[in-house]
Design an enzyme around this catalytic site. Sequence first.
Site: not given
Ligand code: PXP
Length: 243
Positions: A7, A10, A43, A45, A49-50, A70, A100-101, A151, A191, A213
Amino acid sequence: MIRLGVNIDHVATVRQARRISEPDPAWAVALAELGGADQITIHLREDRRHIQDYDLDNVLAVAKVPVNLEMAVTDEMVQIACSKKPFIVCMVPEKRQEVTTEGGLDVVSRLKAVKTATRKIKKAGVRVSLFIDPDTDQVKAAKEAGSDAIELHTGAYAHAWNTPAAAKELKRLHEAAVYAYGLGLSVHAGHGLNLLNLAPIARLPHIEELNIGHALIGRAIFVGLKESVAQYKARIQEALAGS
Ligand code: PXP
């Protein structure tokens, strides 16, 4: 082998701090691939924001590995997914104020909307995954919605890591993975995963893909993105080999 979805949101977070042109998430695609990324995850959004709309175009143009988009379950995002056609879409819940999510998509209570969005996206030839908490009712609803994959949200496990509560979270994830696989769903997870806590998740039954990510990009600041991705790939391999 488990696929690693990197991901790169960032990279855009850093760029948006100045709203200029660098660092460019498209650069990250190439370096992540050189490090061994099996997939690029971004993602888009609603609040942008990013990742921006042009990042989605650029990432789709340069990525040689599949792109996982995403997105929230909204008409705007469904329309974007259907016209841009990433390899797969992962539908997530979105709240404007969240950092974050937070939590999985409540497919049970939003079944009608998720089902409609899933049907439209699949009709466009794009695979669908739903980001859900490890809960059998949510898994059942994901199947009913017509999704190809789930997921599993590993945030609660990651938060509990190194405490007695982690075993309970791992058990929930294990049960949800087995149940989903039994229903014919592909099982992904993500996540809050990092080099320390990912091994038990990689060893869960039926896990095909991990999306990572924050910790991976954070490490990249010090070791470089290609090296960070390679370290995550190696850690997954070690976990599967039993160490
Ligand atoms: N999976 C999903 C669906 C997410 O929304 C995120 C965060 O954007 C991640 C994975 C990755 O999470 P992390 O950034 O904590 O590794």
